[in-house]
Design a protein around this motif. Sequence first.
Motif, short mmCIF file in Angstrom:
data_model
loop_
_atom_site.label_atom_id
_atom_site.label_comp_id
_atom_site.label_asym_id
_atom_site.label_seq_id
_atom_site.Cartn_x
_atom_site.Cartn_y
_atom_site.Cartn_z
N VAL A 99 0.67 -1.08 -0.11
CA VAL A 99 0.08 0.09 0.11
C VAL A 99 1.08 1.25 0.33
O VAL A 99 0.01 2.26 -0.88
N VAL A 161 -4.33 -1.01 -5.25
CA VAL A 161 -4.51 0.33 -5.19
C VAL A 161 -4.00 1.49 -5.37
O VAL A 161 -4.45 2.94 -5.32
N PHE A 204 -9.40 3.17 -0.32
CA PHE A 204 -10.37 2.69 0.20
C PHE A 204 -11.20 1.94 -0.20
O PHE A 204 -10.62 0.00 0.16
N LEU A 207 -8.25 -0.77 -0.90
CA LEU A 207 -7.63 -0.94 0.06
C LEU A 207 -8.60 -2.40 0.64
O LEU A 207 -8.16 -2.95 1.64
N LYS A 208 -9.59 -2.44 0.12
CA LYS A 208 -10.87 -3.58 0.41
C LYS A 208 -10.40 -4.42 -0.13
O LYS A 208 -10.22 -5.79 0.00
N SER A 211 -6.76 -5.94 0.61
CA SER A 211 -7.35 -6.67 2.66
C SER A 211 -7.31 -7.94 2.11
O SER A 211 -6.51 -9.08 2.72
N ILE A 265 -10.96 -1.40 8.04
CA ILE A 265 -10.72 -0.58 7.28
C ILE A 265 -12.33 -0.16 6.83
O ILE A 265 -12.36 1.07 6.16
#
Length: 281
Positions: A99, A161, A204, A207-208, A211, A265
Amino acid sequence: MIWFWGALGFWAAAWAANVAAVRMGLAQRPMGRLGIALLFGLTLLVLWEGYVRGFEVSPVILPAPTAIAAKFAMSLPMLWADFVQTVVKGALSGFAIGVGAAFVTAIAIDRFPFLQRGLLPIGNFVAALPIVGLAPILVMWFGFDWHSKAAVVVIMVFFPVLVNLVAGLQATERMQRDLMATWSASYVQSLIKLRLPAAMPFFFNGLKIASTLALIGAIVAEFFGSPIVGMGFRISTEVGRLGLDMVWAEIVVAALAGSALYGLIAFVERRVTFWHPSQRQ
């Protein structure tokens, strides 16, 4: 078959309870939604237990939830060691590095647009590489410990990302950018006060996605070489020994870890992007 018919009876009662909760308006409250979701999950477990016991399914094919829970309780020290090796050392460290690298690269692409024509195709090429072919190479490069798994995770999370953040940095309107230029704002000022806040919903989202990829990458990479600890190592070993209850216990740990990271997150996203229409109830 009494187990199976009992499970069906519980399912019917739970269905009626959920319908009644919705009609009473409980689904509009946070605790009500949580209760409905928990009851649905419990219903699935009861149906699973009733099916396995009612039809006497072999535990090699599908162990019962009670057998998985018993194995989970008996193997807590081993499961914790596997969790630390795979999730904390491999997945989270690779997630943070990937990230961070994607964030810096996205800022560079936004500042120097000509980089987009060179870096994004390379990132797309690396993201398209199959993990089953890439993981053995990285294991040979970085060794059998968690470092090679973190390297796999870095490659898997970098591109999602990067793409989302680059799109977010370009999502501001022309009038907004012209207004910042009218105020003689520098690039850094425009970035901090306008472009980065506008890019947060995109960031975000990336990011999700990352993850879930991080945990998958760390576990799969352990199939190609790891010390005698780790979730991927344990799954491959127990499958060879037909210990499917232990395999399912590791799956439970992975599911809980992935859900917790995703939830964290999402929680931070609601606090950071409270102004965005997607966060309005």
